[in-house]
Design a protein around this motif. Structure first.
Motif, PDB file in Angstrom:
ATOM      1  N   THR A 143       8.606   6.762   4.061  1.00 21.44           N
ATOM      2  CA  THR A 143       7.330   6.229   3.567  1.00 21.44           C
ATOM      3  C   THR A 143       6.485   5.591   4.663  1.00 21.44           C
TER       4      THR A 143
ATOM      5  N   LEU B 284       3.567   7.598   5.846  1.00 21.85           N
ATOM      6  CA  LEU B 284       2.350   7.630   5.026  1.00 21.85           C
ATOM      7  C   LEU B 284       1.437   6.471   5.423  1.00 21.85           C
ATOM      8  N   ASP B 285       2.034   5.290   5.587  1.00 22.76           N
ATOM      9  CA  ASP B 285       1.222   4.130   5.994  1.00 22.76           C
ATOM     10  C   ASP B 285       0.621   4.368   7.380  1.00 22.76           C
TER      11      ASP B 285
ATOM     12  N   ALA C 127      -1.412  10.133  -0.210  1.00 20.15           N
ATOM     13  CA  ALA C 127      -1.677   8.810   0.384  1.00 20.15           C
ATOM     14  C   ALA C 127      -3.110   8.742   0.918  1.00 20.15           C
TER      15      ALA C 127
END
Ligand code: BJ8
Length: 422
Positions: A349, A352-353, A388
């Motif tokens: 994840t 994605l950030d 995202a």
């Protein structure tokens, strides 16, 4: 170039095929790079390095070997360059970005293997890569399934060391990676006869961090509008970072950044202000894989960043230089490498950030996600990355391609439509 013929013969290259490869590469480079208008003066160094990619730098490797130093080839940014340099060895990236020896490669790995893997195998089997032929050891890693199975076959042709990489970011995964870092350290010490002391590791860490700092500086400057440098040139710089001498390379990138700052201060750029700004995200683009950037910038956009291992994934994080003892230094190294957000990890994840943050920082109007055909990890993540970005109002175009030129027109059509839409 023929001045190097004797060296290439000693390296057992297939000379006629290699001459053909250099001719194609030279033409390709001229069309994609030298045709650009308003390039920075500092790119002359990169043009020179590229023109000597199989010449001067390979000669430097032979000179290093003659002095008793070892050459280590790698395929992944998970292999710590700091350790290689601390063992007084030369660290080179071998990832290949062109179709070569495909027919031979397909005898070792299945046809539905990504182009990057087939390329490094093909370059070896067709005797076309002076870097592979110069290596005393090649380091693989258990990342994607394609690579780890390919290394089994590749080990029949080169001296290989394979690092076992974890697939998650758990505590036990970190412990495994730490053990593998120590095993690589021992292997290097055995091969080179050099003991990796804290002093040596500290000096090497500084060299590699300095290289990353220079590339971080370059990335930050690309947030300016108008964009001070083309995406093609920035990609080339990142590609060259894998095989040039690190200290010389860092100096050149910093000089180029000085020039970029002056250009930004004058409000000038490589493309007019307001040009559509696109970011690339996904699989690494190894030399001479310039197809998609060429298509994107030929469609009226400018590329302002690369979220890939030949881009920010390799330069975003530094190793903490404060520990002075070996244990602390190894921990700092492990911490830094465990932050790499490769799609081979699950879950992943943080990528994605990182993609969203980067797109915002660089003021990208849109993102082109690039996955090599047959690359499962990045094809899967393309969907998540798109979600995202969409949540932040940033459009994304997912592209899957390989190294052939057959789909160029199709890529152009899709990219042009995307550029008009963003
Ligand atoms: S840290 S991205 S360099 S593994 S394109 S071979 S993933 S099937 S290259 Fe990579 Fe290290 Fe990760 Fe970076 Fe496999 Fe996909 Fe092929 Fe790939």
């Amino acid at each position: 170039m023929s001045a190097y013929k004797e060296m290439w013969e000693k390296l057992n290259l297939d000379i006629p095929a290699h001459d053909g490869l250099l001719a194609v590469l030279g033409k390709f480079y001229g069309d994609i790079y030298l045709s650009q208008q308003g390039r920075l003066k500092g790119m002359e160094y990169l043009d020179f390095v590229l023109s000597e990619v199989h010449g001067l730098r390979v000669k430097e490797l032979q000179d290093a070997k003659a002095q008793g130093r070892k050459v280590i080839g790698t395929f992944c940014v998970f292999v710590p360059e700091e350790l290689t340099l601390a063992a007084d060895a030369v660290h080179v990236g071998l990832c290949a970005g062109a179709d070569a020896g495909t027919e031979q490669a397909e005898k070792l790995v299945p046809r539905n293997t990504c182009a990057l893997i087939k390329s490094f195998i093909g370059f070896k089997l067709a005797r076309l890569c002076p870097y592979t032929e110069s290596c005393d050891m090649v380091v693989g890693e258990t990342t994607c399934d394609g690579k780890k199975k390919a290394y089994e076959a590749f080990a029949e042709h080169v001296n290989m060391h394979v690092m076992e990489l974890p697939q998650t970011k758990s505590e036990s995964a970190r412990a495994l990676f730490r053990a593998e870092v120590l095993r690589y350290t021992s292997e290097l010490e055995r091969l080179t006869g050099v003991t990796i002391t804290p002093e040596r590791l500290a000096a090497a860490t500084k060299v590699v961090n300095d290289k990353r700092r220079a590339l971080q500086r370059l990335s930050r400057l690309r947030a300016a509008d108008p964009a001070p440098i083309s995406g093609r040139d920035a990609l080339l710089i990142n590609q060259v970072s894998f095989y040039d001498d690190p200290v010389r390379f860092t100096q050149s990138v910093n000089a180029l950044c000085d020039e970029m700052e002056a250009r930004i201060a004058k409000g000038e750029g490589i493309a007019p202000a307001g040009t559509v700004r696109l970011m690339l995200s996904g699989c690494p683009m190894a030399v001479p894989n310039w197809k998609l950037p060429y298509v994107m910038e030929g469609s009226g956009a400018v590329i302002v960043g690369e979220e890939s291992c030949i881009g920010t994934r390799n330069t975003r994080d530094l190793v903490d230089e404060s520990p002075a003892d070996m244990d602390g230094m190894i921990d700092a190294l492990v911490d830094r490498y465990m932050r790499i957000d490769c799609a081979c990890f699950t879950p992943n994840t943080e990528r994605l950030d990182n993609v969203v943050d980067m797109a915002k920082e660089l003021k990208a109007d849109g993102v082109v996600h690039y996955a090599l055909m047959f690359c499962q990890p990045y094809a899967h993540e393309a969907m998540k990355v798109e979600g995202a970005l969409r949540a932040e109002g940033i459009p994304m175009l997912a592209m899957e391609t390989d190294y052939s030129m057959e789909d160029v027109e199709q890529l152009k059509t899709r990219v042009q439509a995307f550029v008009e839409m963003v």
